[in-house]
Motif scaffolding. Structure first.
Motif, mmCIF file in Angstrom:
data_model
loop_
_atom_site.group_PDB
_atom_site.id
_atom_site.type_symbol
_atom_site.label_atom_id
_atom_site.label_comp_id
_atom_site.label_asym_id
_atom_site.label_seq_id
_atom_site.Cartn_x
_atom_site.Cartn_y
_atom_site.Cartn_z
ATOM 1 N N ASP A 168 18.992 6.114 21.722
ATOM 2 C CA ASP A 168 18.681 6.299 23.147
ATOM 3 C C ASP A 168 18.623 4.961 23.882
ATOM 4 O OD1 ASP A 168 18.594 9.051 22.920
ATOM 5 O OD2 ASP A 168 16.396 9.183 22.979
ATOM 6 N N ALA A 169 18.255 3.896 23.160
ATOM 7 C CA ALA A 169 18.169 2.562 23.762
ATOM 8 C C ALA A 169 19.524 1.850 23.764
ATOM 9 C CB ALA A 169 17.130 1.724 23.026
ATOM 10 N N GLY A 170 20.560 2.517 23.243
ATOM 11 C CA GLY A 170 21.902 1.956 23.330
ATOM 12 C C GLY A 170 22.500 1.424 22.039
ATOM 13 N N ALA A 171 21.808 1.569 20.920
ATOM 14 C CA ALA A 171 22.382 1.107 19.653
ATOM 15 C C ALA A 171 23.699 1.829 19.408
ATOM 16 C CB ALA A 171 21.414 1.352 18.500
ATOM 17 N N ASP A 172 24.684 1.101 18.923
ATOM 18 C CA ASP A 172 25.998 1.689 18.658
ATOM 19 C C ASP A 172 25.921 2.668 17.495
ATOM 20 O OD1 ASP A 172 28.771 2.021 19.031
ATOM 21 O OD2 ASP A 172 29.180 0.580 17.431
ATOM 22 N N THR A 173 25.428 2.196 16.356
ATOM 23 C CA THR A 173 25.221 3.069 15.203
ATOM 24 C C THR A 173 23.908 2.706 14.536
ATOM 25 O OG1 THR A 173 26.397 1.624 13.658
ATOM 26 C CG2 THR A 173 27.700 3.355 14.710
ATOM 27 N N VAL A 174 23.323 3.713 13.899
ATOM 28 C CA VAL A 174 22.102 3.506 13.127
ATOM 29 C C VAL A 174 22.290 4.206 11.796
ATOM 30 C CG1 VAL A 174 19.609 3.795 13.011
ATOM 31 C CG2 VAL A 174 20.709 3.504 15.239
ATOM 32 N N SER A 175 22.121 3.458 10.729
ATOM 33 C CA SER A 175 22.145 4.032 9.394
ATOM 34 C C SER A 175 20.867 3.566 8.689
ATOM 35 C CB SER A 175 23.398 3.607 8.628
ATOM 36 O OG SER A 175 23.499 2.211 8.572
ATOM 37 N N SER A 176 20.674 4.049 7.479
ATOM 38 C CA SER A 176 19.448 3.695 6.792
ATOM 39 C C SER A 176 19.694 3.385 5.323
ATOM 40 C CB SER A 176 18.399 4.797 6.932
ATOM 41 O OG SER A 176 18.868 6.016 6.400
#
Length: 182
Positions: A168-176
C-alpha cells in the motif's frame, strides 16, 4: 519454500500459500515465502530455548545458512518482523533481528507493531482473523523490492499483513524468508 511433504503441496506450492492466493483480497500481496526448515519437534524445542529462554547464542547455528541465501537474493530492504514494545521487553531481544545480525546483515527497522496476545497462544482461526498489527515508520519504500524476515511461518497472516502495508505504501514487490515453516 522448504521441502514439504507432498500432502502439504498443491501445484508445487504449499497448501497455505495456495489458499491465500485464491482470496482476491490477498492475491499477489506476498510474492513468495522461502523457509529453510520444516518446523518439527526438534526445531520447536530449539527455537523455544532461543526465543523464550533467552539463549541468544543459538542464533549462530543459522547464520551461515541465512548469509548464503541472502548473497543470492535480490532485495533493496530486508525488514525483520517487529515485536511490540511489551513483547520486546519480555524477551529482551527480537529473535528475527538477532538472526539477521548473527548473519552479519543490517536490517531496516521501518515497521512497528502494536501489542496483542502472543501468536503462539492463538488458534489457527484466530491468527487468520487478526487485524492489521503493524505501522510503517516514515520511510520511502516506493518501487523497492522488500524482503520480510521472520523466524517461523505458521499461517502466513503476520507476513501478509506486513506485506500489505508495504505494498500500500508503494513497494514494488514483497516476499519473505523464514527460518522454519510450520
Amino acid at each position: 519454500m522448504t521441502n514439504l511433504p507432498s500432502n502439504l503441496l498443491k501445484d508445487d506450492v504449499c497448501l497455505d500459500c495456495y489458499r491465500w492466493e485464491r482470496d482476491p483480497e490477498w492475491l499477489g500481496i506476498l510474492e513468495h515465502n522461502h523457509s529453510f526448515y520444516h518446523y518439527n519437534d526438534f526445531l520447536k524445542d530449539y527455537l523455544a530455548r532461543y526465543k523464550y529462554r533467552g539463549d541468544y547464542a543459538l542464533a549462530q547455528a543459522f547464520s551461515q545458512t541465512i548469509k548464503t541465501y541472502l548473497a543470492e537474493a535480490e532485495y533493496d530492504l530486508i525488514i525483520p518482523i517487529p515485536l511490540s514494545d511489551e513483547r520486546l521487553y519480555e524477551r529482551g531481544f527480537n529473535q528475527s533481528t538477532a538472526l539477521l545480525e548473527e548473519a552479519e546483515v543490517r536490517p531496516s527497522h521501518i515497521l512497528t507493531r502494536w501489542h496483542s496476545e502472543k501468536q503462539s497462544k492463538k488458534t489457527r482461526s484466530e491468527r487468520l482473523l487478526q487485524e492489521q498489527g503493524f505501522r510503517l515508520e516514515e520511510s520511502d519504500v516506493k518501487g523497492k523490492i522488500i524482503l520480510l524476515f521472520d523466524d517461523i511461518y505458521t499461517t502466513g497472516t503476520t507476513l501478509r499483513q506486513a506485506a500489505n502495508l508495504l505494498r500500500d505504501a508503494g513497494a514494488d514487490t514483497v516476499s519473505s524468508l523464514t527460518l522454519a515453516r510450520g
